[in-house]
Design a protein around this motif. Structure first.
Motif, PDB file in Angstrom:
ATOM      1  N   GLY A 118     -52.778  40.005   2.801  1.00  0.00           N
ATOM      2  CA  GLY A 118     -53.063  38.741   2.580  1.00  0.00           C
ATOM      3  C   GLY A 118     -54.265  38.475   1.871  1.00  0.00           C
ATOM      4  N   LEU A 119     -54.368  37.092   1.352  1.00  0.00           N
ATOM      5  CA  LEU A 119     -55.586  36.747   0.630  1.00  0.00           C
ATOM      6  C   LEU A 119     -55.637  35.387   0.638  1.00  0.00           C
ATOM      7  CD1 LEU A 119     -57.780  37.080  -1.721  1.00  0.00           C
ATOM      8  CD2 LEU A 119     -55.942  36.706  -3.345  1.00  0.00           C
ATOM      9  N   THR A 120     -56.846  34.778   1.149  1.00  0.00           N
ATOM     10  CA  THR A 120     -56.989  33.353   1.278  1.00  0.00           C
ATOM     11  C   THR A 120     -58.043  32.958   0.229  1.00  0.00           C
ATOM     12  OG1 THR A 120     -57.345  33.576   3.717  1.00  0.00           O
ATOM     13  CG2 THR A 120     -58.351  31.617   2.658  1.00  0.00           C
ATOM     14  N   ALA A 121     -57.543  31.844  -0.699  1.00  0.00           N
ATOM     15  CA  ALA A 121     -57.962  31.624  -1.970  1.00  0.00           C
ATOM     16  C   ALA A 121     -58.884  30.422  -1.648  1.00  0.00           C
ATOM     17  CB  ALA A 121     -57.070  31.404  -3.123  1.00  0.00           C
ATOM     18  N   ASP A 122     -60.165  30.419  -2.322  1.00  0.00           N
ATOM     19  CA  ASP A 122     -60.899  29.258  -2.506  1.00  0.00           C
ATOM     20  C   ASP A 122     -61.645  29.030  -1.156  1.00  0.00           C
ATOM     21  OD1 ASP A 122     -61.175  28.806  -5.355  1.00  0.00           O
ATOM     22  OD2 ASP A 122     -59.470  27.321  -5.090  1.00  0.00           O
ATOM     23  N   THR A 123     -61.969  29.866  -0.316  1.00  0.00           N
ATOM     24  CA  THR A 123     -62.473  29.739   1.052  1.00  0.00           C
ATOM     25  C   THR A 123     -64.109  29.125   0.732  1.00  0.00           C
ATOM     26  OG1 THR A 123     -61.550  31.624   1.463  1.00  0.00           O
ATOM     27  CG2 THR A 123     -63.634  31.105   3.039  1.00  0.00           C
ATOM     28  N   THR A 124     -64.259  28.285   1.859  1.00  0.00           N
ATOM     29  CA  THR A 124     -65.363  27.577   1.610  1.00  0.00           C
ATOM     30  C   THR A 124     -66.304  27.936   3.113  1.00  0.00           C
ATOM     31  OG1 THR A 124     -64.332  25.366   2.712  1.00  0.00           O
ATOM     32  CG2 THR A 124     -64.552  25.770   0.389  1.00  0.00           C
ATOM     33  N   MET A 125     -65.804  28.578   4.080  1.00  0.00           N
ATOM     34  CA  MET A 125     -66.423  28.813   5.189  1.00  0.00           C
ATOM     35  C   MET A 125     -65.803  30.195   5.501  1.00  0.00           C
ATOM     36  SD  MET A 125     -67.139  25.498   7.626  1.00  0.00           S
ATOM     37  CE  MET A 125     -65.421  24.993   7.695  1.00  0.00           C
ATOM     38  N   GLU A 136     -62.272  35.187   9.609  1.00  0.00           N
ATOM     39  CA  GLU A 136     -61.574  33.547   9.835  1.00  0.00           C
ATOM     40  C   GLU A 136     -62.229  32.779   8.338  1.00  0.00           C
ATOM     41  OE1 GLU A 136     -62.179  33.003  14.518  1.00  0.00           O
ATOM     42  OE2 GLU A 136     -63.801  32.403  13.343  1.00  0.00           O
ATOM     43  N   ALA A 137     -61.212  33.041   7.583  1.00  0.00           N
ATOM     44  CA  ALA A 137     -61.483  32.165   6.332  1.00  0.00           C
ATOM     45  C   ALA A 137     -60.847  30.614   6.330  1.00  0.00           C
ATOM     46  CB  ALA A 137     -60.617  32.789   5.061  1.00  0.00           C
ATOM     47  N   SER A 138     -61.757  29.713   6.256  1.00  0.00           N
ATOM     48  CA  SER A 138     -61.445  28.267   6.248  1.00  0.00           C
ATOM     49  C   SER A 138     -61.680  27.623   4.866  1.00  0.00           C
ATOM     50  CB  SER A 138     -62.508  27.758   7.170  1.00  0.00           C
ATOM     51  OG  SER A 138     -62.379  28.302   8.616  1.00  0.00           O
ATOM     52  N   ARG A 139     -60.781  26.746   4.546  1.00  0.00           N
ATOM     53  CA  ARG A 139     -60.820  25.968   3.466  1.00  0.00           C
ATOM     54  C   ARG A 139     -60.082  24.839   3.568  1.00  0.00           C
ATOM     55  NH1 ARG A 139     -57.046  27.342  -1.229  1.00  0.00           N
ATOM     56  NH2 ARG A 139     -57.088  24.960  -1.232  1.00  0.00           N
ATOM     57  N   PRO A 140     -60.364  23.745   2.953  1.00  0.00           N
ATOM     58  CA  PRO A 140     -59.816  22.511   2.896  1.00  0.00           C
ATOM     59  C   PRO A 140     -58.181  22.473   2.700  1.00  0.00           C
ATOM     60  CG  PRO A 140     -61.573  22.063   1.907  1.00  0.00           C
ATOM     61  CD  PRO A 140     -61.396  23.568   1.922  1.00  0.00           C
ATOM     62  N   ALA A 141     -57.128  21.900   3.221  1.00  0.00           N
ATOM     63  CA  ALA A 141     -55.812  21.751   3.018  1.00  0.00           C
ATOM     64  C   ALA A 141     -55.187  20.300   3.023  1.00  0.00           C
ATOM     65  CB  ALA A 141     -55.243  22.646   4.001  1.00  0.00           C
ATOM     66  N   PHE A 142     -54.138  20.215   2.701  1.00  0.00           N
ATOM     67  CA  PHE A 142     -53.441  19.008   2.570  1.00  0.00           C
ATOM     68  C   PHE A 142     -54.348  17.863   1.866  1.00  0.00           C
ATOM     69  CE2 PHE A 142     -51.388  21.054   6.246  1.00  0.00           C
ATOM     70  CZ  PHE A 142     -50.098  20.785   5.783  1.00  0.00           C
ATOM     71  N   GLY A 143     -54.780  18.185   0.563  1.00  0.00           N
ATOM     72  CA  GLY A 143     -55.429  17.209  -0.240  1.00  0.00           C
ATOM     73  C   GLY A 143     -56.977  17.072   0.231  1.00  0.00           C
ATOM     74  N   ILE A 284     -67.103  16.585   0.551  1.00  0.00           N
ATOM     75  CA  ILE A 284     -68.314  17.334   0.961  1.00  0.00           C
ATOM     76  C   ILE A 284     -68.152  18.553   0.932  1.00  0.00           C
ATOM     77  CG2 ILE A 284     -69.110  17.744   3.453  1.00  0.00           C
ATOM     78  CD1 ILE A 284     -68.285  14.939   4.315  1.00  0.00           C
ATOM     79  N   VAL A 285     -67.089  19.490   0.884  1.00  0.00           N
ATOM     80  CA  VAL A 285     -67.176  20.740   0.759  1.00  0.00           C
ATOM     81  C   VAL A 285     -67.760  21.181  -0.761  1.00  0.00           C
ATOM     82  CG1 VAL A 285     -65.274  21.532   2.246  1.00  0.00           C
ATOM     83  CG2 VAL A 285     -64.825  21.436  -0.246  1.00  0.00           C
ATOM     84  N   GLY A 286     -67.929  20.591  -1.693  1.00  0.00           N
ATOM     85  CA  GLY A 286     -68.339  20.731  -2.725  1.00  0.00           C
ATOM     86  C   GLY A 286     -69.797  20.225  -3.072  1.00  0.00           C
ATOM     87  N   MET A 287     -70.603  19.734  -2.003  1.00  0.00           N
ATOM     88  CA  MET A 287     -71.873  19.361  -2.268  1.00  0.00           C
ATOM     89  C   MET A 287     -72.852  19.414  -1.060  1.00  0.00           C
ATOM     90  SD  MET A 287     -71.524  16.418  -0.234  1.00  0.00           S
ATOM     91  CE  MET A 287     -73.136  15.328  -0.564  1.00  0.00           C
TER      92      MET A 287
END
Length: 344
Positions: A118-125, A136-143, A284-287
């Motif tokens: 598996g691969l989690t893309a564009d992880t932010t945490m 535990e790879a976290s990223r924003p979802a559903f817009g 927020i994840v971007g700044m």
């Protein structure tokens, strides 16, 4: 899966130096490796790049696997994929991180497909469940409305691409010792199906948000595009760069390259103004890793205030003109450059 052990970071290099996102990932990888009590390894491919291994060690790697070969001089999916897969099958890492750059995303997806993992893309945490040994790879979802934590329970290595600027590199320790392991790739240029004829550098005049020290960002809370001119004026007064939220870009007030957020740029300026921006997760994840965040919003419960260093509750159309006037009065010339000091 018990035979898999260790945290790996793909060390992306260009023009004789390591990309910043790879140094950031070594910092993040160091934390994961320490939690799991396993070594942190860098994976370095290219031509005449062995000297870069010492830099990776100084930024946290315990060891660096190096494949130095002319066939790897320029990035190509086929050659780099074969090199990485050869190493992964031989040494069996538990976790494998890549920068979410054009090359990193291309390579990670190809390697994940070939290794059937598996691969989690564009992880932010990033974090790890030590007991279950799960990344535990976290990223924003559903817009960008929720944060999703993605697990890869049944396959190894667990892989993720991580956006530049969301992790922090460690301070380099040039006295740090580590192991350099040299490997060879069984691939000749004649076997390659693609050839790099010429590399053309991007010469377009795009806004370099990722490099800006001061960013003045506006949102739909400003009402309309005419009011957004205040953002441009404040940015000009500060010597900063203009940015906006996704809503602003979708409304046509700014081009996409000036968007901050999950679907835009990730930035870490010294000062970030968030004006008329409510603070959705997507933004927020971007700044959020900016050194100083100043938020202006009518809504005292706006999520942006949760990450702000300073918050001003009020009408931006009244506050921003006053800020502009104040900054006019505290301008200081320093060595040909203009800087601003004062309290908001």
């Amino acid at each position: 899966m018990n035979e898999h052990e260790g945290v790996w970071v793909f060390i992306e290099q260009n023009n004789g130096d390591i990309e910043g996102v790879s140094l950031e990932l070594l910092g993040a990888g160091r934390k994961l490796a320490d939690k799991l009590s396993v070594p942190l390894s860098g994976i370095l491919l290219g031509m005449e790049i062995k000297s870069l291994a010492a830099k990776a060690i100084s930024y946290g790697a315990d060891q660096v696997y190096v494949i130095d070969d002319p066939v790897l001089k320029d990035y190509r999916t086929e050659s780099y994929m074969k090199g990485v897969i050869m190493l992964a099958e031989k040494y069996k890492p538990e976790i494998f991180l890549y920068g979410a750059t054009a090359n990193g995303k291309d390579l990670a997806s190809a390697v994940a497909t070939d290794l059937s993992t598996g691969l989690t893309a564009d992880t932010t945490m990033l974090d790890v469940d030590v007991e279950k040994r799960l990344l535990e790879a976290s990223r924003p979802a559903f817009g960008g409305n929720i944060m999703a934590t993605i697990l890869c329970k049944k396959h190894r290595p667990q892989m993720a691409t991580v956006r530049p600027k969301v992790m922090k590199a460690l301070e380099p320790d040039n006295g740090r010792k580590g192991k350099i392991i040299e490997e060879k790739i069984e691939l000749s240029e004649s076997e390659m199906r693609t050839k790099v004829i010429k590399i053309v550098k991007d010469i377009t005049k795009k806004v370099k948000l990722a490099e800006a020290d001061i960013i003045v960002a506006g949102g739909k809370g400003l009402g309309d595009s005419k009011n957004f001119e205040l953002i441009h004026e404040l940015a000009e007064r500060l010597g900063g760069t203009v940015a906006g939220s996704r809503d602003v870009v979708e409304a046509g007030w700014l081009p996409h390259e000036q968007q901050v957020g999950q679907t835009g740029e990730t930035v870490t300026p010294k000062i970030y103004f968030a004006i008329g921006i409510s603070g959705a997760i997507q933004h927020i994840v971007g700044m959020k890793n900016s050194e100083l965040i100043i938020a202006i919003n009518k809504d005292p419960n706006a999520p942006i205030f949760d990450v702000a260093t300073f918050g001003i509750v009020g009408d931006a159309l009244e506050i921003v003109p006053k800020l502009i006037e104040q900054f006019k009065q505290i301008r200081i010339e320093t060595g040909g450059e203009v800087s601003y000091v004062g309290k908001i």
